[in-house]
Design an enzyme around this catalytic site. Structure first.
Site, PDB file in Angstrom:
ATOM      1  CE  LYS A 182      -3.953   2.051   2.492  1.00 49.00           C
ATOM      2  NZ  LYS A 182      -4.866   1.931   3.644  1.00 49.00           N
ATOM      3  CB  SER A 216      -8.070   3.997   2.586  1.00 50.72           C
ATOM      4  OG  SER A 216      -7.297   3.275   3.521  1.00 50.72           O
ATOM      5  CB  SER A 222      -8.701   1.416   5.567  1.00 51.83           C
ATOM      6  OG  SER A 222      -9.338   2.651   5.448  1.00 51.83           O
TER       7      SER A 222
END
Lengths: 501, 493, 100
Positions: B80, B160, B184
């Site tokens: 990420k 997210s 997330s």
């Protein structure tokens, strides 16, 4: 308590000044408060900056135990309440010297609570008796970086070496009423932190600086609106700020104006303060607990160690010098004024006592008098001080022992000291080499005395007629005749006997 | 080589170890899949095929030398783009960090590389992890590989960690890192039919992860299944002296201790989560989950989490407040974007830089956070929220006296279409089931439970006691074994 | 409590985010929507409840006072610290001239 009588004489009458100080003291530590970078003064720009200090994305603070410990010890030295549960808060504002966009500080739960210190009486300065100044709190926080404005025509340069260095903010109560009291408070605080070892107190290098809160009022009235003059870096300037700012406020009020609560800067060249508008709009600091840091909980063992490691503090030491060592209050004051002097004196005292095999109390006066009246002067002449002294306390003790056991006289000791400073040789070596041992041969001294009395028969007459002040004259003559090497005590005894006829 | 990209993390690790294929072959296969899908799915912000190959070569060499292989040797993963990676742009999907090349590696990513994993690239996300749909990314949203039956509308991969979920679901990587502040990891996992776990707050170091809300942020793995998650979490977790909130506890052998037998365990079903108008497919998946856990031997008990309804509002005060302060460092002085209009002074530069660099959602949250912390409002908003947070946490403590784990839906709906939710508040409401566990710092995971009526994955959430990742993983495994979720998005990219 | 344009402008200025008039207008109802919604917290009885300080009960660890004990959190890395700076000169970060 006798209140200060310091007043500003305005056109409309007398005004009283109210002063509170927020002192920022750099905590003595190897590494910064929340990162491992060094704290040394004067390093190359940005060479003592970690990723944490530069607030790189994802960087996190981890507190330095020594910084916490030193703040706790400082709190204990002012007999303050130590909060076993405290927290770090973020103070949010934007400035180029503040990489995180917030300063990690302690607003809601400071490490150290209420304490106090006592400033000494100083009649000449208008402090008729000792006065207790309240200290509201001590908290620990990060220092900011430094901006340089004069290196480039359109840019300021940012150096983050100081960014993240640990500071103690020591907040006084508004208990001071004159420049002298403010000066005395700051000096006393500096003395204490230097004793404790929590701050080097070096104001030239910014290790200690004060925000000076000043307001004026009619004597006995409510507090007036205060201004805060930032970053004042000497005792003298603090006193000057109080005076000039108080006068400015009085003039302003008497002119029909109003004092605005604001941040000001001191200009030493003009001896005046001016408004610091650049930071004016940042007053909403949005303090909140730093979510990167958990509550700081101190256990009893930690506090115990802090307490046990506290040195004897200046007030206690001064009292002991007077009561235990029999020194004069003045000498005790001078010897304890700075921790380095006290340390040197105590080393000298210990060495002297051991060299003469006497209790410390028996040699304290000798050591103190010699240090204050002989050694300081001699060092001063060389442009040196105790920290750069070529003579160690042990070397000095040897010299004092030679005086103490009658090997040399006090006046010869002065010569020996000069030689010691000159050559670095030990006192004993110099005395031996130069043949300075004093003469204690009573027969020889008696012979000299007899000769002098004969030569000065008229004066002997006068002495015997009651002019006893002439005794010194005879001592001097005898000593001179013996090139200063006679034992003065023996001269005294023998002279008295001879003059008594 | 398509076969290789279908393999999960453990299968790849074992295959490399046994010599069934080389790590380089695996890296090549995934590099190709990443390249092929990049335009359509936009899962990555930066791809790093060389890094994946270099790591793989090292693993193959280690194996050839007969030396011991790491826990994740030969497994290429996606990272990420919130984790700082040395020498590789780390942007948090924001223009304000575009071009920022960290000179350091985050603790978690370093641990993964040390375990023998390689990096395929930096995965897309909501800007600064603020969002639930990936639409706040400055580089455009990641697109879900899933589509509704008979429809080609682009769907959200969640947020997210939407780049992570899209990439794992599309088999562009066998596993990816995520971070979870209010859901997330879990919500994107649920939206894309994969598994993901947010461990107990403090298990994974936050050092080197771009901060959103410090008291909530936690890293965790996203992968095909529970076992892969367990193993990857072992590699990610562990005490880090650089993070003051890091837990100083040993990391258990979660993967070795996996056990789907729930005899003697109690599963709590929070009655407050049965919200009015709950999506029927979601409700059915939840009922299925209850039945599966019973089947696994667990006793199901009704529990109450009375302050649940306040969790979202609490979260949307605390997270923006922390964010408003955490994001103050993006000021154009030391790194990232600088916007210096003609004649601008320092403060003008800040305002211009931050206006140009932050996206709308980030600005919105900074403003909310600034407001709730400002003079006169701090107690009413922030202090009140932290008190309610205490109550929410107590609710869980109380509940865990009656049960060992809690079962709930991960999200109130399946994935929605990009652009479908334009009101920020509508998006916020989607975090209703995931936020409470975040506020209490509890371990929580999402596992696939089935498909909705229009063919989209649904996730079930298991929440555990602090430090009881094992209990969460075990219950997750019990569901996984019974849900038999094998659906995959049909390849259209 | 609801915010007006002036309040949002003040908040944006505190947060150092430049906003145009138009943006400001759009933000007001948006922020009010969110703020009105979070205000439901006001109805929770929190009497005697302490604000949360640590989500997982834990206290602060302190580190030893050692310089550069961990190179990742130590100094002496000026090049790394300045590597991403938009304006680095002579070992400093450059910013528009500040008049104090």
């Amino acid at each position: 308590m006798t209140e200060s009588t310091y007043r500003i004489q305005g056109a409309t009458g007398e005004w009283e000044v109210v002063i509170g100080l927020e002192v920022h003291a750099q905590v003595t530590s190897n590494a910064k408060l929340f990162s491992g970078s060094a704290t040394a003064f004067g390093a190359e720009p940005n060479s003592q900056v970690s990723l944490v200090d530069a607030a790189m994305p994802g960087m996190l603070p981890v507190p330095n135990m020594e910084c916490i410990r030193q703040a706790v010890r400082t709190g204990m030295a002012i007999e303050a309440a130590i909060n076993k549960w405290s927290r770090f808060d973020r103070k949010n504002y934007f400035y180029a010297d503040l990489p995180q966009g917030y300063q990690i500080s302690q607003l809601y739960h400071p490490l150290v609570g209420e304490g106090s210190l006592t400033i000494e009486a100083d009649e000449k300065a208008g402090i008729p008796e000792p006065k207790v100044i309240g200290i509201e709190r001590i908290h620990v926080e990060q220092d900011a970086g430094k901006l340089m404005h004069d290196q480039h025509p359109t840019m300021s340069y940012v150096d983050l070496n100081r960014s993240g260095v640990a500071l103690m903010e020591i907040v006084s109560r508004p208990d001071m009423r004159s420049p002298a009291e403010a000066g005395a408070y700051l000096s006393k605080l500096r003395q204490i932190v230097r004793y404790v070892g929590s701050c080097d107190g070096n104001m030239d290098q910014g290790s200690m600086r004060a925000d000076v809160n000043v307001s004026v009022r009619r004597p006995g009235d409510e507090f007036g609106t205060r201004t805060e003059t930032k970053n004042v870096n000497s005792v003298r300037f603090v006193m000057a700020v109080v005076e000039s700012e108080a006068k400015r406020q009085v003039a302003l009020i008497e002119d029909g104006g109003k004092v605005v609560q604001e941040t000001r800067l001191y200009d030493p060249d003009k001896n005046e303060t001016r408004s610091m508008r650049s930071k004016e709009d940042a007053h909403d600091y949005r303090y909140f607990p730093d979510p990167d840091l958990l509550p700081l909980v101190l256990d009893d063992a930690f506090l115990e160690e802090c307490r046990a490691s506290l040195p004897e503090l200046p007030d206690a030491k001064r009292a002991r010098y007077v009561d235990g060592l029999g020194l004069s209050a003045y000498n005790a004051g001078v010897l304890t004024n700075d921790v380095d002097t006290a340390r040197w004196f105590e080393a000298l005292l210990a060495a002297t006592a051991s060299a003469q095999n006497k209790p410390e109390a028996d040699v304290a006066k000798q050591a103190a008098n010699w240090l204050l009246s002989e050694f300081f002067g001699a060092l001063n002449k060389l442009g040196k001080d105790l920290s750069s002294s070529p003579i160690s306390p042990e070397g000095a003790a040897e010299l004092l022992a030679l005086v103490g056991n009658g090997t040399i006289s006090g006046s010869i000791a002065k010569q020996v000291l000069e030689k010691m400073l000159e050559t670095g040789d030990a006192a004993g070596v110099i005395v031996e080499r130069e043949g300075l041992k004093q003469n204690s041969d009573t027969g020889a001294i008696e012979a000299v005395i007899a000769e002098i009395l004969t030569k000065n028969a008229d004066k002997v007459e006068q002495y015997r007629g009651g002019k006893e002040a002439l005794f010194g004259f005879f001592v001097g003559q005898t000593m001179k005749a013996m090139q200063g090497k006679a034992n003065p005590q023996i001269i005294n005894e023998l002279l008295k006997k001879a003059l008594a006829g | 080589m398509t076969g290789l990209t279908d393999l999960g993390l453990i299968a790849i690790r074992d295959g490399v170890a046994k010599g069934e294929f080389t790590a380089v072959e695996v890296a090549q296969a995934f590099n190709a899949a990443v390249a092929e899908a990049q335009e359509a799915l936009n899962a990555f912000i930066v791809t790093t095929p060389e890094a994946a190959l270099a790591a793989a070569e090292k693993v193959d060499a280690t194996r050839a030398a007969g030396k011991e292989l790491g826990k994740l040797a030969g497994v290429p993963i996606g990272m990420k783009d919130l984790f700082a990676t040395k020498g590789v742009q780390t942007s948090a999907a924001s223009k304000i960090l575009e071009g920022f090349t960290p000179q350091y590696e985050s603790t978690v990513s370093q641990k993964l590389w040390d375990a023998g994993a390689g990096m395929l690239g930096k995965l897309n996300l909501d800007q600064f992890a603020m969002g639930s749909s990936n639409e706040s990314s400055a580089f455009g949203p990641a697109i879900s590989p899933w589509r509704r039956k008979g429809d080609t509308a682009a769907l959200t991969a969640g947020g997210s960690s939407g780049g992570s979920s899209a990439a794992v679901a599309a088999r562009l990587c066998p596993a990816a890192t995520g971070t979870d502040t209010g859901g997330s990891i879990r919500q994107p996992a649920a939206f894309t039919g994969i598994s993901g776990i947010k461990p107990t707050y403090g298990r994974c170091s936050r050092w080197g992860i771009v901060a959103f809300a410090s008291s909530l942020d936690q890293a965790g793995p996203m992968a095909h299944d529970v076992a892969d998650c367990a193993l990857m979490l072992e590699a990610m977790a562990g005490f880090d002296p650089k993070d003051a909130t890091s837990l100083d506890m040993p990391v258990p052998d979660w993967s070795a201790l996996l056990n789907a037998d729930l005899k003697g365990k109690k599963v709590g079903i929070p009655r407050e989560y049965r919200i009015e108008g709950l999506n029927a497919d979601v409700a059915k998946a939840w009922d299925d989950g209850i039945a599966w856990l019973k089947d696994a031997g667990a006793e199901v008990v009704d529990i109450s989490l009375p302050h649940s309804k306040y969790a979202l509002a609490t979260y949307y005060i605390i997270a923006p407040a922390e964010a408003s302060s955490n994001l103050a460092r993006y000021d154009g002085v030391r790194y990232g974007l600088r916007d210096l209009p003609d004649g601008a002074n320092l403060q003008d530069m800040y305002a211009a830089t931050r206006a140009a660099g932050f996206g709308a959602e980030v600005k919105r949250r900074i403003l909310i956070g600034t407001y709730v912390l400002s003079a006169g409002f701090y107690d009413a908003y922030y202090t009140q929220a932290q008190k309610v947070r205490t109550l929410i946490s107590r609710d869980f403590e109380e509940a865990f006296r009656q049960c060992d784990v809690i079962l709930a839906p991960t999200a109130p709906t399946p994935a929605f279409a990009l652009g479908e939710k334009s009101n920020p508040l509508d998006l916020y409401l989607g975090d209703v089931f995931s936020v409470p566990a975040s506020l209490a710092g509890l371990p929580a995971m999402s596992v696939p439970a089935g498909l909705s009526s229009d063919g989209l994955p649904l996730g079930l959430q298991i929440i555990g006691r602090p430090f009881d990742e094992q209990g969460v993983l075990n219950a997750g495994l019990a569901i996984e074994q019974r849900a038999q979720f094998s659906a995959k998005p049909e390849k259209w990219w | 409590m609801s915010v007006d344009t002036a309040t949002v402008a003040r908040i944006a200025s505190l947060a150092r985010i430049k906003v145009s008039e138009g943006e400001l207008e759009a933000m007001v109802p948006e922020l009010n929507g969110i703020l009105n919604w979070v205000e439901q917290l006001g109805e929770v009885n929190v009497e005697g409840v302490e604000p949360m300080t640590a989500v997982i009960p834990n206290t602060l660890r302190l580190r030893a006072d050692v310089v550069n004990a961990d190179p990742l959190t130590g100094g002496g890395i000026r090049d790394a610290v300045l590597a991403n700076a938009p304006a680095a000169e002579h070992g400093f970060f450059g910013v528009p001239k500040v008049i104090e």
